[in-house]
Design a protein around this motif. Sequence first.
Motif, PDB file in Angstrom:
ATOM      1  N   ILE A  98      40.005  48.031  33.373  1.00 12.40           N
ATOM      2  CA  ILE A  98      40.268  46.723  33.955  1.00 12.40           C
ATOM      3  C   ILE A  98      39.606  46.669  35.329  1.00 12.40           C
ATOM      4  O   ILE A  98      39.817  47.545  36.159  1.00 12.40           O
ATOM      5  N   VAL A  99      38.810  45.635  35.550  1.00 14.61           N
ATOM      6  CA  VAL A  99      38.181  45.420  36.850  1.00 14.61           C
ATOM      7  C   VAL A  99      38.442  43.970  37.244  1.00 14.61           C
ATOM      8  O   VAL A  99      38.152  43.046  36.480  1.00 14.61           O
ATOM      9  N   VAL A 100      39.016  43.774  38.424  1.00 13.73           N
ATOM     10  CA  VAL A 100      39.263  42.434  38.949  1.00 13.73           C
ATOM     11  C   VAL A 100      38.629  42.358  40.333  1.00 13.73           C
ATOM     12  O   VAL A 100      38.991  43.124  41.224  1.00 13.73           O
ATOM     13  N   ASN A 101      37.689  41.457  40.476  1.00 12.84           N
ATOM     14  CA  ASN A 101      37.009  41.274  41.755  1.00 12.84           C
ATOM     15  C   ASN A 101      37.305  39.892  42.305  1.00 12.84           C
ATOM     16  O   ASN A 101      37.352  38.914  41.550  1.00 12.84           O
ATOM     17  N   GLU A 102      37.497  39.832  43.608  1.00 14.72           N
ATOM     18  CA  GLU A 102      37.664  38.533  44.256  1.00 14.72           C
ATOM     19  C   GLU A 102      36.276  38.033  44.651  1.00 14.72           C
ATOM     20  O   GLU A 102      35.516  38.733  45.309  1.00 14.72           O
ATOM     21  N   GLU A 103      35.976  36.834  44.209  1.00 15.85           N
ATOM     22  CA  GLU A 103      34.666  36.234  44.464  1.00 15.85           C
ATOM     23  C   GLU A 103      34.818  35.063  45.426  1.00 15.85           C
ATOM     24  O   GLU A 103      35.875  34.440  45.505  1.00 15.85           O
ATOM     25  N   VAL A 104      33.750  34.766  46.125  1.00 15.05           N
ATOM     26  CA  VAL A 104      33.729  33.648  47.062  1.00 15.05           C
ATOM     27  C   VAL A 104      32.739  32.624  46.536  1.00 15.05           C
ATOM     28  O   VAL A 104      31.578  32.950  46.268  1.00 15.05           O
ATOM     29  N   GLN A 105      33.215  31.390  46.388  1.00 16.35           N
ATOM     30  CA  GLN A 105      32.337  30.306  45.959  1.00 16.35           C
ATOM     31  C   GLN A 105      31.766  29.653  47.210  1.00 16.35           C
ATOM     32  O   GLN A 105      32.506  29.306  48.133  1.00 16.35           O
ATOM     33  N   ARG A 129      22.718  27.355  55.976  1.00 12.92           N
ATOM     34  CA  ARG A 129      23.672  28.448  55.922  1.00 12.92           C
ATOM     35  C   ARG A 129      24.591  28.265  54.718  1.00 12.92           C
ATOM     36  O   ARG A 129      24.683  27.197  54.142  1.00 12.92           O
ATOM     37  N   GLU A 130      25.287  29.343  54.373  1.00 16.46           N
ATOM     38  CA  GLU A 130      26.241  29.341  53.269  1.00 16.46           C
ATOM     39  C   GLU A 130      27.609  28.949  53.822  1.00 16.46           C
ATOM     40  O   GLU A 130      28.056  29.496  54.832  1.00 16.46           O
ATOM     41  N   VAL A 131      28.287  28.033  53.136  1.00 16.55           N
ATOM     42  CA  VAL A 131      29.613  27.588  53.542  1.00 16.55           C
ATOM     43  C   VAL A 131      30.593  27.928  52.419  1.00 16.55           C
ATOM     44  O   VAL A 131      30.347  27.592  51.256  1.00 16.55           O
ATOM     45  N   GLU A 132      31.677  28.610  52.765  1.00 18.47           N
ATOM     46  CA  GLU A 132      32.684  28.958  51.760  1.00 18.47           C
ATOM     47  C   GLU A 132      33.449  27.703  51.363  1.00 18.47           C
ATOM     48  O   GLU A 132      33.954  26.968  52.198  1.00 18.47           O
ATOM     49  N   VAL A 133      33.542  27.484  50.035  1.00 18.12           N
ATOM     50  CA  VAL A 133      34.289  26.332  49.543  1.00 18.12           C
ATOM     51  C   VAL A 133      35.489  26.745  48.693  1.00 18.12           C
ATOM     52  O   VAL A 133      36.310  25.908  48.342  1.00 18.12           O
ATOM     53  N   GLY A 134      35.606  28.026  48.351  1.00 16.31           N
ATOM     54  CA  GLY A 134      36.749  28.476  47.563  1.00 16.31           C
ATOM     55  C   GLY A 134      36.672  29.952  47.231  1.00 16.31           C
ATOM     56  O   GLY A 134      35.638  30.593  47.410  1.00 16.31           O
ATOM     57  N   ARG A 135      37.795  30.475  46.764  1.00 13.91           N
ATOM     58  CA  ARG A 135      37.878  31.869  46.312  1.00 13.91           C
ATOM     59  C   ARG A 135      38.502  31.896  44.929  1.00 13.91           C
ATOM     60  O   ARG A 135      39.357  31.074  44.616  1.00 13.91           O
ATOM     61  N   TYR A 136      38.072  32.845  44.132  1.00  9.22           N
ATOM     62  CA  TYR A 136      38.617  33.004  42.788  1.00  9.22           C
ATOM     63  C   TYR A 136      38.501  34.464  42.376  1.00  9.22           C
ATOM     64  O   TYR A 136      37.794  35.239  43.009  1.00  9.22           O
ATOM     65  N   LYS A 137      39.233  34.833  41.313  1.00  9.56           N
ATOM     66  CA  LYS A 137      39.187  36.197  40.803  1.00  9.56           C
ATOM     67  C   LYS A 137      38.499  36.193  39.449  1.00  9.56           C
ATOM     68  O   LYS A 137      38.779  35.351  38.604  1.00  9.56           O
ATOM     69  N   GLU A 138      37.613  37.160  39.285  1.00 11.29           N
ATOM     70  CA  GLU A 138      36.910  37.327  38.022  1.00 11.29           C
ATOM     71  C   GLU A 138      37.314  38.685  37.450  1.00 11.29           C
ATOM     72  O   GLU A 138      37.276  39.686  38.153  1.00 11.29           O
ATOM     73  N   GLY A 139      37.738  38.682  36.193  1.00 19.62           N
ATOM     74  CA  GLY A 139      38.239  39.906  35.590  1.00 19.62           C
ATOM     75  C   GLY A 139      37.486  40.307  34.344  1.00 19.62           C
ATOM     76  O   GLY A 139      36.973  39.461  33.612  1.00 19.62           O
ATOM     77  N   LEU A 163      39.860  34.336  36.268  1.00 21.68           N
ATOM     78  CA  LEU A 163      41.290  34.455  36.006  1.00 21.68           C
ATOM     79  C   LEU A 163      42.083  33.285  36.573  1.00 21.68           C
ATOM     80  O   LEU A 163      41.799  32.798  37.667  1.00 21.68           O
ATOM     81  N   LYS A 164      43.084  32.891  35.813  1.00 21.27           N
ATOM     82  CA  LYS A 164      44.007  31.852  36.258  1.00 21.27           C
ATOM     83  C   LYS A 164      44.889  32.421  37.363  1.00 21.27           C
ATOM     84  O   LYS A 164      45.224  33.598  37.359  1.00 21.27           O
ATOM     85  N   SER A 165      45.296  31.587  38.292  1.00 19.96           N
ATOM     86  CA  SER A 165      46.112  32.073  39.405  1.00 19.96           C
ATOM     87  C   SER A 165      47.606  32.068  39.084  1.00 19.96           C
ATOM     88  O   SER A 165      48.344  32.895  39.596  1.00 19.96           O
ATOM     89  N   LYS A 166      48.054  31.157  38.220  1.00 15.88           N
ATOM     90  CA  LYS A 166      49.476  31.114  37.862  1.00 15.88           C
ATOM     91  C   LYS A 166      49.744  32.120  36.750  1.00 15.88           C
ATOM     92  O   LYS A 166      48.981  32.241  35.814  1.00 15.88           O
ATOM     93  N   GLU A 167      50.875  32.825  36.871  1.00 17.34           N
ATOM     94  CA  GLU A 167      51.189  33.916  35.943  1.00 17.34           C
ATOM     95  C   GLU A 167      51.288  33.440  34.494  1.00 17.34           C
ATOM     96  O   GLU A 167      50.806  34.099  33.583  1.00 17.34           O
ATOM     97  N   VAL A 168      51.905  32.301  34.265  1.00 20.67           N
ATOM     98  CA  VAL A 168      52.062  31.793  32.898  1.00 20.67           C
ATOM     99  C   VAL A 168      50.700  31.498  32.283  1.00 20.67           C
ATOM    100  O   VAL A 168      50.421  31.862  31.132  1.00 20.67           O
ATOM    101  N   LYS A 169      49.832  30.863  33.050  1.00 23.23           N
ATOM    102  CA  LYS A 169      48.485  30.536  32.558  1.00 23.23           C
ATOM    103  C   LYS A 169      47.656  31.805  32.368  1.00 23.23           C
ATOM    104  O   LYS A 169      46.860  31.902  31.444  1.00 23.23           O
ATOM    105  N   LEU A 170      47.843  32.794  33.249  1.00 21.00           N
ATOM    106  CA  LEU A 170      47.129  34.056  33.124  1.00 21.00           C
ATOM    107  C   LEU A 170      47.526  34.773  31.835  1.00 21.00           C
ATOM    108  O   LEU A 170      46.684  35.310  31.122  1.00 21.00           O
ATOM    109  N   ARG A 171      48.806  34.758  31.515  1.00 17.29           N
ATOM    110  CA  ARG A 171      49.268  35.401  30.273  1.00 17.29           C
ATOM    111  C   ARG A 171      48.707  34.689  29.043  1.00 17.29           C
ATOM    112  O   ARG A 171      48.345  35.336  28.066  1.00 17.29           O
ATOM    113  N   GLU A 172      48.641  33.368  29.094  1.00 21.41           N
ATOM    114  CA  GLU A 172      48.013  32.624  27.990  1.00 21.41           C
ATOM    115  C   GLU A 172      46.546  33.017  27.855  1.00 21.41           C
ATOM    116  O   GLU A 172      46.039  33.176  26.750  1.00 21.41           O
TER     117      GLU A 172
END
Length: 187
Positions: A98-105, A129-139, A163-172
Amino acid sequence: MKRMRCTKSNCLLLLLPLVFILSACSPSIRVNTEPAAGFQLSNYKTFAFYEVDASGEGLGNAYEPQVQYLQQEIAGQLENKGLTRATSDTDLLINLGIVVNEEVQTRQTDLRSDPPNYIGQRRYTWRSREVEVGRYKEGTVSVHLVDNDRNELVWQGNAEAILKSKEVKLREQIARGVEEMFREIPQ
């Protein structure tokens, strides 16, 4: 006003954009599987989990419940295919990676077309320049089935997704990814 009759061809043309919009809204899970030559799941009767290797800066401290849920889903898929979970002397060992990385959009602030001819009277500079607009996790989850007697890899599957951020959605999402992965296993 003239009414349009829905024939097979024009209804298909009207529904096609809707299908693309709906498919764009649901995040995809990319699944890749590879069996060894001659592998058939029906040749095995029992399985057990052997090793879990988890890494990545996006994993967090509370990943253990998700790993247990992942193991439950994999066990359920194998039990549905006729295998039994064993604690010792098993036919198949399951290694999980299992590998989970936090990515920056980001987005880039640049002038895509020709720069303006008149910028202004003040002396200022502008640069791209690059402007951060969000963060997400890719697994990524890797499942390796190992023949216990020969100590040989007989099947491997990978699933990747944002990956979904809410636990219920992540399990689905975990359940859907495991189901898609094991759908392709040779019986």
